[in-house]
Design a protein around this motif. Structure first.
Motif, PDB file in Angstrom:
ATOM      1  N   PRO A 224       2.323   0.728 -10.605  1.00  0.00           N
ATOM      2  CA  PRO A 224       1.181  -0.203 -10.597  1.00  0.00           C
ATOM      3  C   PRO A 224       0.672  -0.527 -11.987  1.00  0.00           C
ATOM      4  O   PRO A 224       0.371  -1.678 -12.288  1.00  0.00           O
ATOM      5  CB  PRO A 224       0.124   0.558  -9.785  1.00  0.00           C
TER       6      PRO A 224
ATOM      7  N   ASN B 117       0.177  -7.339  -5.269  1.00  0.00           N
ATOM      8  CA  ASN B 117      -0.880  -6.349  -5.023  1.00  0.00           C
ATOM      9  C   ASN B 117      -1.020  -6.036  -3.536  1.00  0.00           C
ATOM     10  O   ASN B 117      -1.214  -4.875  -3.149  1.00  0.00           O
ATOM     11  CB  ASN B 117      -2.216  -6.857  -5.572  1.00  0.00           C
TER      12      ASN B 117
ATOM     13  N   HIS C  85       1.874  -3.810  -2.550  1.00  0.00           N
ATOM     14  CA  HIS C  85       1.702  -2.436  -3.035  1.00  0.00           C
ATOM     15  C   HIS C  85       0.633  -1.696  -2.238  1.00  0.00           C
ATOM     16  O   HIS C  85       0.762  -0.499  -1.959  1.00  0.00           O
ATOM     17  CB  HIS C  85       1.334  -2.450  -4.521  1.00  0.00           C
ATOM     18  N   GLN C  86      -0.425  -2.409  -1.862  1.00  0.00           N
ATOM     19  CA  GLN C  86      -1.501  -1.787  -1.075  1.00  0.00           C
ATOM     20  C   GLN C  86      -1.127  -1.651   0.400  1.00  0.00           C
ATOM     21  O   GLN C  86      -1.888  -1.067   1.174  1.00  0.00           O
ATOM     22  CB  GLN C  86      -2.770  -2.636  -1.188  1.00  0.00           C
ATOM     23  N   GLU C  87       0.060  -2.187   0.771  1.00  0.00           N
ATOM     24  CA  GLU C  87       0.505  -2.179   2.163  1.00  0.00           C
ATOM     25  C   GLU C  87      -0.579  -2.759   3.066  1.00  0.00           C
ATOM     26  O   GLU C  87      -0.984  -2.167   4.077  1.00  0.00           O
ATOM     27  CB  GLU C  87       0.898  -0.758   2.597  1.00  0.00           C
ATOM     28  N   ALA C  88      -1.055  -3.941   2.678  1.00  0.00           N
ATOM     29  CA  ALA C  88      -2.136  -4.604   3.407  1.00  0.00           C
ATOM     30  C   ALA C  88      -1.667  -5.014   4.796  1.00  0.00           C
ATOM     31  O   ALA C  88      -0.500  -5.326   5.011  1.00  0.00           O
ATOM     32  CB  ALA C  88      -2.601  -5.843   2.633  1.00  0.00           C
TER      33      ALA C  88
END
Length: 633
Positions: free
Chosen positions: A116, A150, A153-156
């Motif tokens: 990140p 993003n 990466h945040q696994e939204a």
């Protein structure tokens, strides 16, 4: 000599790189600088040559890393220059290519494997360059990439991603950057749509959006068409899928990768429609195009698709050659799903050629390849194909019991697969209805926003009009009052001037009369002298027209009146006693010959009040009519 060279080399590089900046890890530069200083100190204090050499090697490694950072910074500057020199709708792909090249952020096997901090520092430094040069268009497109990465990466969740993209879309539309908006719609459809149907809804809307804003030449539109063709193929809507693949090929500014996939997709669609001749024509075009752009890997995959056509056309030898080539290349590049498909067809080819031993080898290999595939949805179809090949193999061996058992497993697996597949499939009519509903919902939301915007605008306009009217009212009122005050001042000054002039005239008359009168008239009373003075008609008329509505004018009026009738108040007080100002005013106006209406107008009171005042005076003076009052006065 070796140590001296290393020390000199170290100092030189420290000096040359002291102002450089590592855009991947900015905060590590100062740590490196301190490590260099420490290593140099250790070199000088160590007596053994081994340790001196060891620390020199460490210094060279650190400086090597610093030099790599300088190269990254140079690459970042080059990326910015390319972005400014290329078509605006190509910037998205340029940045994505840079990110993949330096492995700043990427996905592999459905999982994010990135640092990140590495990506954040890249974003920070690239945006700093764009802000410095006021490149808002590049910043808007970079915002799409940054948001997408993003969220990954945040696994939204799809809902979180939808909200984030809706906010970004509103900002892009507000800036009227419709090309960036189209790229944002494409990115949201590909990255965060939970199903093919959800992705198709967004892509259909993106197509309508491109038509509305005349983006037919935008590079992103070809990708929209190509992905629509792919998702329609996934939903078994082959004819409509071909139409969108054809649209992708017809795009003026076509990208080679999208064109290649479109040609391959059309070939597979015709294969599904059992039109193997048309399928081979398009697959041959795709193969030639792949060789033209030197994409040998994709060409091998296309050859594998041609192998399926030849197998179904009964041309087993040609099918075997192409499928074997596809299998070997796919294994080499770890394309496990593609390798599994190639072996699936190789198994059927070998069974058709009566090569049972080779077929057994391929059947056993399918289990190994199936375990290497991670995607759950892919495992379902691979499992079905494995059960089918086992059944075909057992049938070819002539073992009835094993064949029956294999057939039962195949039928059971196929029933489960078909039930799951049925839930995910949709007809073309249903798809159109779903898309229409989705587009209507978006149009409704836009309409509501527009109505709210108009409503808010109308309210603001109404408030502004009311404020203007209120300000205007008070302004005019103040202006009117100011004008009235000015007129009143002018009137008062004029009256004062007239009174002063009258005073001067009266004084002149008194002086003249006093000089003419004889000495005998000197002892006569003041009342007699004044009464016999010839009173000017103009003076009386002036007093008759006096306005006593304002209390300030009473004193002026009384003074002017007594100059004409000096003994008036004195004589009355001797006859009836003390009089109030109101009574005195009424008597003076009566003396001037004003009737009740004129007195009321002068005093700004009602005629009834005048009659009541006179009645009281009658009683006080002991008279009963105006004539008796005249005689008294």
């Amino acid at each position: 000599m070796f140590l001296k060279l290393n020390i000199f080399y170290t100092f030189a590089l420290v000096f040359l790189t002291s102002n450089k900046n590592d855009y991947f890890t900015n905060h590590t530069f100062y740590i490196k600088k301190h490590l260099l200083t420490l290593a140099l100190i250790l070199i000088f204090i160590q007596k053994k040559t081994f340790w001196k050499i060891f620390f020199c090697i460490c210094i060279n490694l650190i400086i090597g890393k610093q030099g790599e950072a300088q190269n990254h910074q140079k690459s970042l500057d080059e990326l910015y220059q390319k972005c400014t020199q290329t078509r605006i709708d190509s910037i998205h792909r340029l940045i994505i290519g840079f990110i993949r090249k330096y492995e700043i952020s990427f996905r592999r096997k459905g999982k994010v494997i990135q640092t990140p901090e590495k990506f954040q520092n890249f974003c920070k430094n690239f945006k700093k360059i764009c802000v410095k040069n006021n490149q808002k268009a590049i910043l808007r497109r970079f915002a799409i990439i940054e948001l997408t990465d993003n969220l990954k990466h945040q696994e939204a969740t799809p809902q979180q991603a939808k909200q984030a993209f809706e906010k970004l879309l509103e900002e892009l539309i507000a800036s009227k950057d419709y090309s960036a908006t189209l790229s944002c719609l494409l990115e949201s459809a590909l990255a965060f749509s939970p199903t093919q149907l959800d992705a198709l809804k967004v892509l259909f809307f993106a197509e309508k959006f491109a038509e509305k804003h005349h983006l037919q030449k935008d590079i992103a539109l070809q990708s929209v068409y190509q992905m629509m063709g792919f998702y329609l193929w996934e939903l078994n809507i082959y004819t409509l899928s071909n139409q969108y693949f054809q649209k992708s090929l017809a795009t003026k500014y076509a990208l080679s990768a999208d064109s290649l996939q479109a040609l391959n997709g059309i070939g597979i669609n015709y294969q599904k429609l059992q039109d193997f001749k048309m399928s081979n024509q398009y697959l041959e075009k795709a193969s030639q195009y792949a060789l033209k752009i030197k994409n040998n890997l994709f060409n091998t995959i296309i050859e594998g698709n041609k192998a399926v056509n030849f197998f179904k056309m009964g041309k087993l030898e040609k099918a075997y050659t192409l499928a074997l080539k596809d299998k070997n290349t796919s294994l080499q590049h770890e394309l496990w799903e593609n390798a599994f498909g190639a072996m699936y067809w190789l198994t059927q080819i070998e069974i058709g050629r009566k090569n049972i031993e080779k077929a057994k080898f391929f059947v056993d290999s399918l289990e190994i390849l199936k375990n290497k595939v991670i995607k759950e949805d892919s495992k379902l179809i691979l499992n079905l194909r494995q059960k089918e090949t086992i059944y075909l193999y057992q049938k070819a061996t002539g073992n009835s019991n094993e064949t029956l058992r294999a057939y039962q497993n195949y039928i059971k697996t196929d029933s489960t697969f078909q039930a799951l597949a049925h839930n995910s499939k949709i007809s073309e009519i249903q798809l159109k209805a779903e898309v229409d509903i989705y587009i209507q919902e978006i149009a409704k939301k836009e309409k509501e926003k527009e109505i709210n915007s108009w409503f808010f605008g109308v309210i603001v306009i109404i408030l502004l009009v009311l404020l203007f009217l209120l300000v205007n009212y008070f302004y005019k009122k103040g202006k009117k009052q100011k004008k009235e005050i000015q007129q009143l001042k002018t009137q008062i000054f004029a009256q004062i001037q007239n009174i002063n002039q009258q005073n001067e005239d009266i004084q002149a008359i008194f002086i003249q009369e006093n000089n003419v009168q004889t000495q005998e008239n000197t002892n006569q009373t003041l009342e007699f002298e004044v009464e016999n003075v010839q009173i000017k008609k103009a003076d009386l008329e002036h007093l008759r027209n006096f306005n006593l509505a304002y209390k300030e004018q009473w004193g002026v009026f009384k003074e002017s009146f007594l100059k004409i009738y000096p003994a008036f108040e004195h004589v009355l007080q001797e006859k009836v006693g003390a009089l109030s100002n109101a009574e005195l005013r009424l008597l003076m106006l009566h003396k001037l010959g004003l009737n009740n209406q004129e007195i009321a107008k002068t005093l700004l009171i009602s005629p009834e009040s005048v009659r009541t005042g006179k009645y009281r005076l009658y009683k006080k003076f002991g008279v009963s009519s105006n004539e008796e009052l005249d005689k008294l006065l």
